[in-house]
Design a protein around this motif. Structure first.
Motif, PDB file in Angstrom:
ATOM      1  N   GLY A 340       0.798  -1.214   0.000  1.00  0.00           N
ATOM      2  CA  GLY A 340       0.000   0.000   0.000  1.00  0.00           C
ATOM      3  C   GLY A 340       0.831   1.265   0.000  1.00  0.00           C
ATOM      4  N   VAL A 341       2.172   1.102  -0.091  1.00  0.00           N
ATOM      5  CA  VAL A 341       3.072   2.249  -0.053  1.00  0.00           C
ATOM      6  C   VAL A 341       3.899   2.280  -1.316  1.00  0.00           C
ATOM      7  N   ALA A 342       3.950   3.439  -1.985  1.00  0.00           N
ATOM      8  CA  ALA A 342       4.749   3.549  -3.206  1.00  0.00           C
ATOM      9  C   ALA A 342       6.207   3.236  -2.917  1.00  0.00           C
ATOM     10  N   GLY A 343       6.784   2.332  -3.681  1.00  0.00           N
ATOM     11  CA  GLY A 343       8.176   1.962  -3.448  1.00  0.00           C
ATOM     12  C   GLY A 343       8.336   0.654  -2.725  1.00  0.00           C
ATOM     13  N   GLY A 344       7.223   0.072  -2.231  1.00  0.00           N
ATOM     14  CA  GLY A 344       7.276  -1.240  -1.609  1.00  0.00           C
ATOM     15  C   GLY A 344       8.094  -1.280  -0.339  1.00  0.00           C
ATOM     16  N   SER A 345       8.781  -2.390  -0.113  1.00  0.00           N
ATOM     17  CA  SER A 345       9.461  -2.637   1.158  1.00  0.00           C
ATOM     18  C   SER A 345      10.591  -1.650   1.434  1.00  0.00           C
ATOM     19  N   LEU A 346      11.292  -1.188   0.399  1.00  0.00           N
ATOM     20  CA  LEU A 346      12.442  -0.318   0.625  1.00  0.00           C
ATOM     21  C   LEU A 346      12.057   0.999   1.300  1.00  0.00           C
ATOM     22  N   LEU A 347      10.903   1.537   0.930  1.00  0.00           N
ATOM     23  CA  LEU A 347      10.506   2.816   1.527  1.00  0.00           C
ATOM     24  C   LEU A 347       9.996   2.662   2.958  1.00  0.00           C
ATOM     25  N   LEU A 348       9.900   1.429   3.443  1.00  0.00           N
ATOM     26  CA  LEU A 348       9.526   1.217   4.837  1.00  0.00           C
ATOM     27  C   LEU A 348      10.758   1.069   5.730  1.00  0.00           C
ATOM     28  N   VAL A 349      11.941   1.085   5.131  1.00  0.00           N
ATOM     29  CA  VAL A 349      13.180   1.012   5.908  1.00  0.00           C
ATOM     30  C   VAL A 349      13.334   2.235   6.833  1.00  0.00           C
ATOM     31  N   PRO A 350      13.081   3.478   6.353  1.00  0.00           N
ATOM     32  CA  PRO A 350      13.184   4.623   7.268  1.00  0.00           C
ATOM     33  C   PRO A 350      12.249   4.517   8.472  1.00  0.00           C
ATOM     34  N   LEU A 351      11.095   3.889   8.286  1.00  0.00           N
ATOM     35  CA  LEU A 351      10.166   3.687   9.398  1.00  0.00           C
ATOM     36  C   LEU A 351      10.814   2.819  10.475  1.00  0.00           C
ATOM     37  N   ALA A 352      11.459   1.724  10.059  1.00  0.00           N
ATOM     38  CA  ALA A 352      12.140   0.849  11.013  1.00  0.00           C
ATOM     39  C   ALA A 352      13.369   1.545  11.602  1.00  0.00           C
ATOM     40  N   CYS A 353      14.063   2.336  10.793  1.00  0.00           N
ATOM     41  CA  CYS A 353      15.241   3.066  11.280  1.00  0.00           C
ATOM     42  C   CYS A 353      14.874   4.060  12.384  1.00  0.00           C
ATOM     43  N   SER A 354      13.656   4.580  12.309  1.00  0.00           N
ATOM     44  CA  SER A 354      13.224   5.556  13.322  1.00  0.00           C
ATOM     45  C   SER A 354      13.163   4.930  14.712  1.00  0.00           C
ATOM     46  N   LEU A 355      13.041   3.608  14.766  1.00  0.00           N
ATOM     47  CA  LEU A 355      13.043   2.900  16.050  1.00  0.00           C
ATOM     48  C   LEU A 355      14.363   3.124  16.788  1.00  0.00           C
ATOM     49  N   PHE A 356      15.438   3.349  16.030  1.00  0.00           N
ATOM     50  CA  PHE A 356      16.769   3.553  16.612  1.00  0.00           C
ATOM     51  C   PHE A 356      17.199   5.013  16.517  1.00  0.00           C
ATOM     52  N   ARG A 357      16.240   5.886  16.199  1.00  0.00           N
ATOM     53  CA  ARG A 357      16.463   7.331  16.088  1.00  0.00           C
ATOM     54  C   ARG A 357      17.532   7.677  15.051  1.00  0.00           C
ATOM     55  N   ILE A 358      17.559   6.917  13.979  1.00  0.00           N
ATOM     56  CA  ILE A 358      18.475   7.196  12.873  1.00  0.00           C
ATOM     57  C   ILE A 358      17.879   8.325  12.044  1.00  0.00           C
ATOM     58  N   PRO A 359      18.641   9.390  11.753  1.00  0.00           N
ATOM     59  CA  PRO A 359      18.110  10.530  10.991  1.00  0.00           C
ATOM     60  C   PRO A 359      17.552  10.087   9.635  1.00  0.00           C
ATOM     61  N   ASN A 360      16.544  10.799   9.193  1.00  0.00           N
ATOM     62  CA  ASN A 360      15.867  10.411   7.954  1.00  0.00           C
ATOM     63  C   ASN A 360      16.776  10.509   6.739  1.00  0.00           C
ATOM     64  N   ASP A 361      17.701  11.493   6.723  1.00  0.00           N
ATOM     65  CA  ASP A 361      18.587  11.615   5.560  1.00  0.00           C
ATOM     66  C   ASP A 361      19.526  10.414   5.453  1.00  0.00           C
ATOM     67  N   VAL A 362      19.953   9.883   6.618  1.00  0.00           N
ATOM     68  CA  VAL A 362      20.791   8.680   6.620  1.00  0.00           C
ATOM     69  C   VAL A 362      19.956   7.473   6.183  1.00  0.00           C
ATOM     70  N   ALA A 363      18.727   7.394   6.714  1.00  0.00           N
ATOM     71  CA  ALA A 363      17.843   6.280   6.372  1.00  0.00           C
ATOM     72  C   ALA A 363      17.556   6.240   4.874  1.00  0.00           C
ATOM     73  N   MET A 364      17.400   7.411   4.263  1.00  0.00           N
ATOM     74  CA  MET A 364      17.121   7.451   2.830  1.00  0.00           C
ATOM     75  C   MET A 364      18.350   7.062   2.001  1.00  0.00           C
ATOM     76  N   GLN A 365      19.548   7.260   2.558  1.00  0.00           N
ATOM     77  CA  GLN A 365      20.742   6.758   1.884  1.00  0.00           C
ATOM     78  C   GLN A 365      20.751   5.223   1.898  1.00  0.00           C
ATOM     79  N   VAL A 366      20.244   4.661   2.987  1.00  0.00           N
ATOM     80  CA  VAL A 366      20.123   3.199   3.078  1.00  0.00           C
ATOM     81  C   VAL A 366      19.128   2.704   2.016  1.00  0.00           C
ATOM     82  N   VAL A 367      18.052   3.465   1.811  1.00  0.00           N
ATOM     83  CA  VAL A 367      17.094   3.135   0.755  1.00  0.00           C
ATOM     84  C   VAL A 367      17.789   3.150  -0.603  1.00  0.00           C
TER      85      VAL A 367
END
Length: 413
Positions: A340-367
């Motif tokens: 239900g999210v554009a981009g599938g599983s990869l775009l849900l990685v920042p959501l999981a990263c937020s659990l560890f308070r990883i900044p969104n710009d870093v999380a998007m590099q992981v994407v």
């Protein structure tokens, strides 16, 4: 020529697919510029599957529900439990594997992801799913929104329960006609996969993956472990006999096609056809297979967990067992909403990263890293997701057969 076509049609679909696969690889390596036009076969094949799948699902589910007799048994409850259990176990396997074989990433600018917007939390994922439920039916069909299609099919099926037999017969006939169209499309698979393989290798090459070999091994290793260890254990517990004939049948007939199309939605017709070959109840699999393409996301749970913990290791963040278990649960819940999210599983990685308070710009590099390894990762993820849809549907019904004393036979062809 006629004799050649006859011999070609006598080969099994898997053998024809292997021939197409090898041909695509050879052409991509030897004459990529000369053979470039054959990539259109891949686009046509995936496009045809994606075109027929939404309307097929609508009529299959509508027909099954409208003709369902009161008191007639289905196995939907047990199938849904298996879907959710499998997705959670996949997330758990990925977390344990990431602790055993920690990997780090080379983070840089994520090319091609600047315009992507990840969900801000689980609430947003759930909201997206709920909005898909109340989507306009025409829009749902046009956009291949399977949640919306399923809901409308269920509602129309229930409303048509009291319709005349001639009306129900007409809907059933349309469903059968669409199934026949799907069979014609599937026979085109060897040429489609030849085009897909050629395009992937000619466009991306293999060199792009060299910097991320360790990450790829971890991702693919977790998916292989789920497919060949965890799923067989679940299967054995359910049917109490050697699980591998059924597991390998699902991987061969569903997983191979899904690997190359890289779309669970596009593989729905293939899974429907396989369920028919296994002799399963059409009333059940016509609902469970489209539902599985939406919520049975073992591969997505693995991708979310592995990439998140790779980011955690890269930043030197310590993770305790309790937080790791929460990540397993969060990745499972997020994976169920991946479609239900554009981009599938990869775009849900920042959501999981937020659990560890990883900044969104870093999380998007992981994407961004995820998109690079996606040439292999996404194919394996889809193969695991799609083949498991059939596997769990089958073992749920086979478990019922075992209780009733019926013999379970897995067809070899």
């Amino acid at each position: 020529m006629t004799e050649l076509l006859k011999q070609w049609n006598q080969l099994s679909l898997v053998k024809r697919i292997i021939i197409g696969l090898i041909t695509g690889i050879i052409l991509a390596i030897t004459v990529p510029n000369v053979a470039k036009p054959i990539s259109i076969f891949g686009s046509l094949f995936v496009g045809a599957l994606k075109a027929v799948a939404p309307i097929l699902v609508l009529f299959l589910v509508m027909s099954a529900i409208s003709q369902h007799k009161k008191g007639q048994k289905t196995n939907m409850k047990s199938i849904i439990v298996l879907y959710l259990l499998g997705t959670f176990l996949a997330g758990l396997v990925a977390v344990v594997a990431s602790f055993m074989f920690p990997v780090t990433l080379k983070l840089g600018a994520g090319a091609g992801i600047e315009n992507l917007t990840p969900p801000r939390g689980v609430v947003e994922v759930l909201k997206s799913l709920l909005m898909n439920i109340v989507d306009n039916p025409v829009k749902a069909l046009a956009n291949a929104n399977y949640i919306g299609i399923l809901v409308w099919a269920l509602l129309l099926g229930l409303a048509l329960k009291n319709a005349s037999e001639s009306t129900k017969t007409m809907i059933s006939n349309i469903s059968d006609a669409l199934s026949q169209v799907v069979k014609w499309v599937i026979n085109f698979a060897p040429f489609g996969i030849m085009g897909l393989v050629f395009d992937t290798i000619a466009t991306n090459g293999i060199k792009v993956l060299q910097d991320y070999v360790q990450l790829l091994f971890l991702l693919v290793g977790c998916m292989v472990f789920m497919a060949l260890v965890v799923n067989p254990i679940i299967t054995f517990i359910s049917i109490r006999q050697n699980p591998y004939p059924l597991v390998l049948k699902c991987l061969k007939d569903s997983g191979i096609t899904a690997f190359f199309t890289r779309s669970s939605a596009a593989n729905i017709p293939v899974n429907m056809n396989l369920c028919g070959k296994l002799g399963l109840d059409k009333d059940t699999y016509s609902v469970s297979i489209p539902l599985g393409a939406t919520i049975n996301m073992s591969g997505a749970a693995i991708t979310i967990s592995v990439l998140t913990l790779a980011a955690v290791n890269t930043l030197g963040i310590k993770v305790d067992i309790g937080t790791a278990l929460i990540l397993s649960l969060l990745s499972a819940i997020s994976a169920c909403g991946a479609s239900g999210v554009a981009g599938g599983s990869l775009l849900l990685v920042p959501l999981a990263c937020s659990l560890f308070r990883i900044p969104n710009d870093v999380a998007m590099q992981v994407v961004g890293v995820g998109f690079i390894v996606g040439v292999i990762q996404d194919s394996c993820e889809t193969a695991l997701n799609s083949s498991t849809d059939v596997l769990f549907t089958a073992i749920s019904e086979f478990a019922q057969w075992r209780k009733e004393g019926k013999k379970i036979v897995i067809p070899k062809k």
